[in-house]
Design an enzyme around this catalytic site. Structure first.
Site, PDB file in Angstrom:
ATOM      1  N   CYS A   1       0.892  -1.155   0.000  1.00  0.00           N
ATOM      2  CA  CYS A   1       0.000   0.000   0.000  1.00  0.00           C
ATOM      3  C   CYS A   1       0.934   1.209   0.000  1.00  0.00           C
ATOM      4  O   CYS A   1       1.741   1.348  -0.915  1.00  0.00           O
ATOM      5  CB  CYS A   1      -0.970  -0.047   1.178  1.00  0.00           C
ATOM      6  SG  CYS A   1      -0.266  -0.626   2.730  1.00  0.00           S
TER       7      CYS A   1
ATOM      8  N   GLN B   1      -3.360  -1.581  10.718  1.00  0.00           N
ATOM      9  CA  GLN B   1      -3.061  -0.446  11.585  1.00  0.00           C
ATOM     10  C   GLN B   1      -4.185  -0.067  12.531  1.00  0.00           C
ATOM     11  O   GLN B   1      -3.927   0.282  13.676  1.00  0.00           O
ATOM     12  CB  GLN B   1      -2.739   0.779  10.724  1.00  0.00           C
ATOM     13  CG  GLN B   1      -1.409   0.730  10.043  1.00  0.00           C
ATOM     14  CD  GLN B   1      -1.236   1.956   9.189  1.00  0.00           C
ATOM     15  OE1 GLN B   1      -1.734   1.991   8.069  1.00  0.00           O
ATOM     16  NE2 GLN B   1      -0.554   2.957   9.699  1.00  0.00           N
TER      17      GLN B   1
END
Length: 348
Positions: free
Chosen positions: A272, A316
């Site tokens: 990402c 995350q």
């Protein structure tokens, strides 16, 4: 990396005082956090009278209960983001600091990808993540990495070449909310570009929609004239804030990844921007789908712990974790993936 063999009732995590994490949107900080103590709620082995299907269903029920009560999200928030005792010294050497997109998102020394022949040295911000699927003999191999910077495209393509990778999954746009999330590391269609002294990329095909773009690239080693075909999927349906409202398009991406994986044994590169958030969601989701096929129970916190033991901070935010839990439930409930082996004769 075996998930179905321990803590069949999940994990209870003793709470410690700790700071409130602000690693959102794939930005980082340098704070360290205290270790957490893991205490199995029920460490007894599963009943041998249960079929694999029983244990898979039981794990799904626990997942649903944990979502409804919020307990699983709470436990996610307590889970260590970096494996205690793992060093990151190579990433933080002066000669390598500029190669990191974010100052505190680094590979462990033990699982980092080491380049063999690159003009800038052996470092690239990338980690091997291997996920074993019990009962199947399958080990899904990934390289989780950051989105290349303009100054690290050579390292990225050298890694692709040396590791024999033929599939790249990009889970970010190039620009998000006016900020660069990844440098465009491939040429336009019908154009070629050289990276480093001996690698050239030619872009032969591009097709897609608002959700996903598929690109076909040819990677050539100019020293040996060897050529390899590379497929890249770029997923674009993740909103600027939060997570997708519906997992359908994301599951379609996973389906494409699994289709390509079936024809190769080399690692799949997933990135990402930082190589931890959406990258982690993809790895956990594919792992869960493989566990369903193998009639094995799914314990997301155990899977995530195995992931973070190989690359810090994978997945995350709580929203990302909730999204993948809901997607797992959707896959099971709607039978998007089904067990491959008949379950009525499978006794443990």
């Amino acid at each position: 990396m075996i998930f179905g063999k321990c803590c069949c009732m999940g994990l209870f995590i003793r709470k410690h005082n700790f700071y409130s994490s602000d690693i959102a949107n794939e930005d980082g900080h340098d704070d360290e956090e205290p270790p957490f103590q893991y205490i199995p709620v029920d460490a007894s082995p599963p009943s041998r009278s249960k079929t694999k299907c029983d244990r898979l269903l039981e794990s799904i029920m626990l997942l649903r209960e944990g979502l409804e009560s919020g307990d699983m999200i709470f436990q996610f928030e307590q889970l260590y983001r970096k494996k205690p005792g793992e060093g990151m010294t190579i990433a933080r050497l002066p000669d390598n600091l500029y190669k990191n997109r974010y100052r505190d998102i680094s590979p462990y020394d033990a699982t980092r990808v080491v380049l063999k022949k690159c003009s800038s040295g052996d470092y690239v911000n990338a980690s091997f993540v291997n996920m074993e699927i019990p009962g199947s003999g399958i080990v899904n191999k990934y390289i989780a990495t950051q989105g290349p910077l303009s100054s690290t495209c050579e390292e990225f393509w050298q890694m692709v070449w040396e590791q024999g990778c033929r599939l790249i999954v990009m889970v970010t746009p190039l620009i998000e909310r006016g900020r660069s999330k990844c440098h465009k590391y491939w040429p336009n269609v019908e154009e070629s570009e050289k990276y480093g002294d001996h690698l050239k990329i030619f872009s032969s095909y591009e097709s897609g929609n608002a959700s996903m773009v598929e690109r076909h690239l040819k990677l050539t080693n100019l020293e040996t004239s060897e050529e390899r075909d590379i497929v890249q999927f770029q997923y674009l349906a993740w909103p600027d804030h939060g997570v997708p409202d519906d997992a359908t398009e994301f599951l379609n991406l996973i389906g494409q990844v699994r289709k390509h994986r079936s024809s190769c044994t080399d690692p799949i590169i997933v990135h990402c921007s930082a190589g931890i958030g959406r990258t982690g969601v993809l790895i956990l989701m594919e792992t869960a789908m493989c566990l369903i096929e193998a009639n094995e129970p799914i314990y997301p916190l155990e899977i995530l712990k195995a992931m973070r033991d190989q690359r810090a901070m994978l997945i995350q935010t709580s929203n990302q974790f909730r999204f993948v839990l809901e997607a797992i439930d959707k896959v099971y409930k709607e039978e998007i993936v089904k067990p491959l082996v008949p379950i009525d004769t499978e006794k443990q």
